[in-house]
Design an enzyme around this catalytic site. Structure first.
Site, PDB file in Angstrom:
ATOM      1  N   GLY A 103      29.493  37.521  40.750  1.00  0.00           N
ATOM      2  CA  GLY A 103      29.902  36.915  42.008  1.00  0.00           C
ATOM      3  C   GLY A 103      31.224  37.547  42.403  1.00  0.00           C
ATOM      4  O   GLY A 103      31.636  38.552  41.821  1.00  0.00           O
ATOM      5  N   CYS A 104      31.916  36.950  43.387  1.00  0.00           N
ATOM      6  CA  CYS A 104      33.164  37.576  43.823  1.00  0.00           C
ATOM      7  C   CYS A 104      34.360  37.085  43.029  1.00  0.00           C
ATOM      8  O   CYS A 104      35.388  37.724  42.986  1.00  0.00           O
ATOM      9  CB  CYS A 104      33.364  37.378  45.319  1.00  0.00           C
ATOM     10  SG  CYS A 104      33.705  35.697  45.791  1.00  0.00           S
ATOM     11  N   VAL A 105      34.236  35.896  42.393  1.00  0.00           N
ATOM     12  CA  VAL A 105      35.343  35.439  41.524  1.00  0.00           C
ATOM     13  C   VAL A 105      34.874  35.286  40.091  1.00  0.00           C
ATOM     14  O   VAL A 105      33.728  35.014  39.840  1.00  0.00           O
ATOM     15  CB  VAL A 105      35.956  34.082  41.937  1.00  0.00           C
ATOM     16  CG1 VAL A 105      37.039  34.268  42.947  1.00  0.00           C
ATOM     17  CG2 VAL A 105      34.936  33.088  42.365  1.00  0.00           C
TER      18      VAL A 105
END
Ligand SMILES: Cc1cc2nc3c(=O)[nH]c(=O)nc-3n(C[C@H](O)[C@H](O)[C@H](O)COP(=O)(O)OP(=O)(O)OC[C@H]3O[C@@H](n4cnc5c(N)ncnc54)[C@H](O)[C@@H]3O)c2cc1C
Lengths: 105, 364
Positions: A103-105
């Site tokens: 994911g992005c984090v």
């Protein structure tokens, strides 16, 4: 970056054992990682998926999503789970020498 | 995001498009039927055909609950909800206002989704909301995601990894939903895991516009492949794709669309003068994440750099803190509504650089 020996070759890996450099990958490495993931034999159906993922990653820069795999490699999601039980996206990526799905984090 | 919890109303988030279109731009309101890129024309549903020299596609992403068996059937908007459409968010708000508690399961069907942090933000706001309602002890919150965890990037995981634990939110990782059983109230994964719910909040499959699919321009999910640094189509040198509609390896987020537009506008002016496009877009994203109880998080990243701790936008000063829960970050998100309607959407410049910077960040 850490390194480790897989199938007689020293390769760069991240702390979760995913290969950091897809160009260091070869078929023997795939077989060895598959065994670590509990897949004792890579059948033609497995290779069909692995080959598709390698090709897709080479042109798009990242491991394909499950949907892209099922459409592109011509296997159903159900079959994909049978071939690579418990988390096929992650397993296929690891066996194919590609980065973990993120994911992005 | 705020609507399900009664923080914003419909009027806070919807205004007529015409109010924001500058003079000199002709606005045509009609669904797109087909993009005929081989002949440089766009067919509209109102019968009109628009011929173009250059085309910018910005048709976004939409949810497709019908793609998951059982999701959009007789329990839809009853015990099964979503918050990605205005109708869905309002229906959920109504449901939550009267909800007596039970097990709430938040499930992402498949990535990519718009605003990948939205489900996390939703569960943290829900935790805070149920506390406020005095029913948190009667609510179990479960987050079932296809990803290996709620946080997947090493540094963000180190800083935020235990935030859901502390809020007593359970994560079910690597859950690829196959179907929903609306009567048995459970979701079933392809590898036959089952999670029971009393209230299911789904983030359905996100896909690009059907018009893109019909026009043969998209990938498996109707997103359009473009060069990730110039946003130009590799097939059609006069076609650009901005925002969620593009298949590029960064988040589908408003902030990304904003930074992409900024870098594109400069580049486009060069392009029509016959100059080469500069590879100027770096995938920059900057997202405030509400974490409940009047606090928020902020993340800033691009194609090459994962979210790092530090201060934003001024190195060492902030006022916002990256990868940290602070009240100031929450105020940043609230302030954003004003910025959005008064500055951003009118195309006024923000004092924030489009490209990501390493200044004020550290790598651990
Ligand atoms: C719940 C939620 C929370 C979010 N929170 C954040 C956040 O905190 N921060 C952040 O940065 N981003 C956030 N986002 C993401 C953000 O909303 C999107 O990334 C952004 O709106 C993308 O802009 P866009 O212009 O590409 O697409 P959109 O805003 O989706 O616009 C696309 C437009 O194209 C139109 N369209 C599509 N097909 C056709 C057709 N065939 N004919 C005519 N018109 C068509 C649509 O009607 C729509 O108006 C959130 C999203 C959701 C759902």
């Amino acid at each position: 970056m850490a390194t480790r020996e897989i199938a007689g070759k020293t390769v760069e890996v991240n702390d979760e054992g995913f290969m950091a450099n897809p160009t260091e990958w070869n078929q023997e490495i795939a077989v060895a990682i598959a065994a670590e993931e509990g897949i004792s034999e890579l059948t033609p159906a497995h290779w069909q998926v692995i080959d598709f993922c390698r090709k897709s990653a080479a042109s798009n820069g990242s491991a394909p999503t499950l949907r892209a795999i099922t459409n592109g490699a011509g296997v159903s999601t159900k079959d994909l789970f049978a071939l690579f039980p418990k988390g096929p996206a992650k397993k296929v990526a690891r066996i194919s020498g590609l980065g973990k799905p993120e994911g992005c984090v | 995001m705020f609507i399900p919890f009664g923080i914003y109303s419909k009027n806070d988030v919807i205004k007529p498009k015409r109010d924001f279109v500058p003079a000199g731009v002709e606005l045509v309101m009609s669904p797109i039927e087909l993009i005929d890129a081989d002949h440089n024309r766009v067919k509209l549903s109102n019968g009109q055909t628009l011929v173009y020299d250059f085309l910018v596609v910005a048709t976004g992403a939409q949810i497709h609950p019908e793609q998951t068996p059982g999701l959009q059937e007789h329990e839809w908007r009853k015990t099964i909800h979503e918050f990605y459409t205005i109708e869905g968010a309002l229906a959920l708000a109504k449901h939550l206002r009267n909800w007596q508690g039970g097990r709430m399961v938040v499930n992402v069907v498949e990535n990519p989704i718009k605003c990948p942090v939205a489900p996390l933000e939703f569960i943290m706001l829900a935790d805070s909301y149920f506390h406020g309602q005095g029913i948190r002890d009667k609510v179990e919150i479960i987050y079932a995601t296809p990803l290996p965890g709620a946080f997947t990037k090493p540094i963000a995981s180190r800083h935020l990894g235990d935030i859901l634990d502390k809020k007593n939110i359970k994560v079910v990782p690597e859950f690829m939903v196959m179907e929903v059983e609306p009567d048995a109230k459970k979701i079933v994964s392809y590898d036959e895991q089952e999670v029971n719910y009393d209230l299911l909040v789904s983030v359905p499959l996100n896909m690009g516009s059907e018009a893109v699919g019909r026009s043969g321009l998209g990938d498996d999910l109707n997103f359009i492949p473009v060069d990730k640094h110039t946003l130009v189509s590799p097939r059609y040198p006069n076609m650009f794709v901005l925002g969620d509609a593009a298949a590029i390896p960064t988040s589908k987020a408003g902030s990304v669309a904003h930074f992409a537009v900024e870098s594109f506008s400069e580049n486009f002016l060069r392009y029509i003068d016959g100059l080469e496009l500069l590879p100027s877009f770096d995938g920059h994203a900057n997202c405030f994440i509400e974490s409940g109880f009047g606090k928020g998080l902020l993340i800033d990243f691009n194609y090459d750099t994962e979210p790092l701790p530090g201060h934003y936008p001024l190195p060492g000063v902030g006022p916002f803190s990256l990868l940290q829960e602070t009240e100031m970050n929450h105020w940043g998100k609230l302030m954003f509504r004003w910025m959005y309607w008064n500055l951003l959407i009118k195309g006024q410049e923000l004092p924030l650089p489009a490209r990501m910077t390493m200044a004020g960040k550290w790598k651990n």
